[in-house]
Design an enzyme around this catalytic site. Structure first.
Site, PDB file in Angstrom:
ATOM      1  N   GLU A   1     -11.175   7.063  -1.268  1.00  0.00           N
ATOM      2  CA  GLU A   1     -10.938   5.719  -0.609  1.00  0.00           C
ATOM      3  C   GLU A   1     -10.334   6.013   0.731  1.00  0.00           C
ATOM      4  OE1 GLU A   1      -7.496   2.164  -0.427  1.00  0.00           O
ATOM      5  OE2 GLU A   1      -6.946   4.132  -0.904  1.00  0.00           O
TER       6      GLU A   1
ATOM      7  N   ASP B   1      -6.927   7.992  -4.057  1.00  0.00           N
ATOM      8  CA  ASP B   1      -6.075   6.814  -3.328  1.00  0.00           C
ATOM      9  C   ASP B   1      -5.954   7.551  -1.900  1.00  0.00           C
ATOM     10  OD1 ASP B   1      -5.069   4.464  -3.628  1.00  0.00           O
ATOM     11  OD2 ASP B   1      -2.958   5.503  -3.064  1.00  0.00           O
TER      12      ASP B   1
HETATM   13  C1  GLC Z   1      -4.671   2.226  -2.053  1.00  0.00           C
HETATM   14  C2  GLC Z   1      -4.577   1.108  -3.254  1.00  0.00           C
HETATM   15  C3  GLC Z   1      -3.902   0.081  -2.975  1.00  0.00           C
HETATM   16  C4  GLC Z   1      -2.431   0.832  -2.915  1.00  0.00           C
HETATM   17  C5  GLC Z   1      -2.546   1.622  -1.876  1.00  0.00           C
HETATM   18  C6  GLC Z   1      -1.151   2.642  -1.769  1.00  0.00           C
HETATM   19  O1  GLC Z   1      -4.904   1.306  -0.854  1.00  0.00           O
HETATM   20  O2  GLC Z   1      -5.883   0.881  -3.360  1.00  0.00           O
HETATM   21  O3  GLC Z   1      -3.705  -0.742  -4.310  1.00  0.00           O
HETATM   22  O4  GLC Z   1      -1.349  -0.260  -2.614  1.00  0.00           O
HETATM   23  O5  GLC Z   1      -3.382   2.622  -1.865  1.00  0.00           O
HETATM   24  O6  GLC Z   1      -1.075   3.750  -2.604  1.00  0.00           O
END
Ligand code: GLC
Ligand code: MG
Length: 536
Positions: A276, A217
């Protein structure tokens, strides 16, 4: 499938292969909305385990589970209070263990989410940092700073939270702490060795339990620019992925990913890391998947691309070129739990569905790996009209950051029956499901050759059969404007993005089409917004 016949993962990884992830189709399970086993209206790990046969039958290779760790749920579990325990909402540790084991028995790998940029404000470290006052040593694990202005009542810099408002919250002691997301998600200080050590230990904990990898994340966020400099511009959430910011996509994050790669590689069975990461260009995104870093990064350039042949071709080319330059596979993503479902993005209704069917065949024909978000195989639309009272997206309550409308893609999925909760669980689901979803359930679509579900099943089965799909190269072939034609070994894929039909010379034997075809005089009439796979 009997136990003897079930493929075992360790056997697969022992086979000579360039890496299972290079062409894997990975299905994202948003745990709280997948299947509820205990009737509290919230999906849980047991629910996922009981529904794994659906995923094996669909034909995906792996499952990515969104966070199920102990959490006050201020941001759907992306606010983790204890990284080594399962939140009672979702079950207990033995459920995670059972789930991993059952998935492996069915030939599915399991990727779990890891949230390293921030903890929950209920994490023991942050509690100690706040409760211990200004001198607490735990403050060094986060970013605490004095405020600006004569009374220190202005935030330390001008950074904005992704969810809206300032990225700083003042403590009772008078200083401020940084949170790029909600105030309940304080950012960790990755310059501190204890943070690095703790996360290596957490990764080991889950690797030892048997997970096949991690979805990381905010993998672009852990390192902040030296001195936390002002940005000087407002509406910073809109700049994410468009430019390097002092809090996102800093070069320093790569060293962390390199150390995690070493750790992943020290385990047998090809454990992977997927980033991500929001980076402004395909080239900067490719830095995350250099040979000594992570295995994959989500390709958000493709997700955000308009329904336009020239734009799609450009994104496909730049994605492939960038990842090829570092020897990594590309990923293709159309939806996830943070964005409007693509049937709706593509126009909604019959048009959105037609385009989504075509897009599914396009993405599954492109070289590399693909991510599916639960419910896209059912053609679910975004639920736009949720009452404010049931919404839970923290951004909804903070305004002016992200649009705050992430609940509409998180509505629990319909499995069977004619009334809500459509087999999701024994009780009403945490977000209400639309009445129109009766016709979209797994049960309703199974066996209907025109359904989205059967299209995905066929495509995933063919992807295994036609060895030219998956990892490898592709070549563009001549095509009229608005149409994309490319070849993979033994396969040609034709996509008509236009609303009207086009006539093309028949490229081969049609093996799968997202719409009805008409033939005549050596030509095929490709309906508008339709994609076809041809065997050649
Ligand atoms: C990422 C996740 C999202 C979350 C954010 C903070 O973007 O996909 O759902 O709110 O991180 O952790
Ligand atoms: Mg439950």
């Amino acid at each position: 499938m009997t136990q003897e016949l079930a493929p075992t993962l360790r056997d697969q990884s022992a086979a000579p292969s360039a890496g299972w992830w290079r062409d894997a189709v990975i299905y994202q399970v948003y745990v709280r909305s997948f299947a509820d086993s205990d009737g509290d209206g919230i999906g849980d790990l047991r629910g996922v385990r009981e529904r794994l046969p659906h995923l094996a039958d669909l034909g995906v290779d792996a499952v990515w589970l969104t966070p199920f760790y102990a959490s006050p749920q201020a941001d759907g579990g992306y606010d983790v209070a204890d990284y080594r325990s399962v939140d009672p909402l979702f079950g207990e540790l033995s459920d995670a263990d059972d789930l991993v084991r059952e998935a492996h028995r069915l030939g599915l790998r399991v990727i779990v989410d890891i949230v390293p940029n921030h903890t929950s404000d209920q994490h023991a470290w942050f509690r100690a940092a706040v409760d211990g006052g200004p001198d607490a040593p735990e403050r060094a694990l986060y970013h605490f700073r004095p405020g600006r202005g004569p009374d220190g009542d202005l935030p330390p810099n001008d950074w904005e939270s992704v969810f809206g408002g300032p990225a700083w919250t003042r403590t009772d002691a008078g200083d401020w702490y940084l949170h790029l997301f909600a105030p309940e998600q304080p950012d960790l200080n990755w310059e501190h060795p204890a943070v690095r050590e703790e996360f290596e230990s957490i990764l080991r904990f889950w690797l030892d339990l048997g997970v096949d990898g991690f979805r990381i994340d905010v993998a672009h966020g852990m390192v902040k620019a030296e001195g936390l400099p002002d940005i000087g511009l407002r509406e910073q959430a809109k700049m994410i992925g468009a430019q390097v910011l002092p809090f996102f996509d800093q070069d320093g994050v790569h060293e962390i990913h390199r150390s995690w790669r070493l750790l992943l590689d020290s385990y047998e069975g090809q454990r992977i890391g997927v980033a991500e990461a929001w980076a402004p260009t395909s080239e900067r995104l490719a830095l995350y998947v250099r040979p000594d870093e992570l295995h994959q990064a989500f390709n958000f350039q493709f997700l955000t691309c308009a329904w336009d042949a020239a734009a799609m071709r450009q994104v496909i080319d730049s994605s492939l070129a960038a990842t090829a330059s570092v020897g990594a596979p590309t990923t293709w993503v159309l939806s996830n739990h943070d964005v409007v479902r693509h049937t709706t993005r593509y126009g909604g209704g019959a048009q959105g569905l037609r385009r989504a069917r075509a897009a599914a065949l396009l993405t599954l024909a492109l070289p590399g790996s693909a991510y599916l978000y639960q419910g896209e195989e059912l053609g679910l639309p975004e639920v736009a009209d949720l009452p404010d009272g049931v919404r839970q997206d923290p951004a909804f309550f903070r305004g002016d950051g992200q649009d705050g409308l992430r609940d509409g893609c998180r509505v629990p999925i319909p499995w069977s029956g004619t009334a809500a909760p459509y087999g999701f669980g024994p009780g009403a689901s945490w977000l209400p499901q639309p009445a129109a979803w009766a016709g979209l359930s797994v049960e309703a679509q199974t066996g209907d050759p025109r359904s989205m579900l059967e299209l995905y099943r066929s495509a995933l089965a063919l992807r295994k059969e036609l060895s030219g799909l998956g990892d490898g190269g592709m070549e563009w072939l001549p095509a009229p404007e608005g149409v994309l034609v490319f070849s993979r070994p033994g396969v040609v894929c034709t996509l008509n993005t236009l609303a009207e039909e086009v006539e093309l010379p028949v490229p081969g034997r049609p093996v799968l089409s997202s719409g009805a075809l008409e033939f005549g005089g050596g030509a095929v009439r490709l309906p508008g917004e339709t994609c076809v796979w041809w065997a050649v």
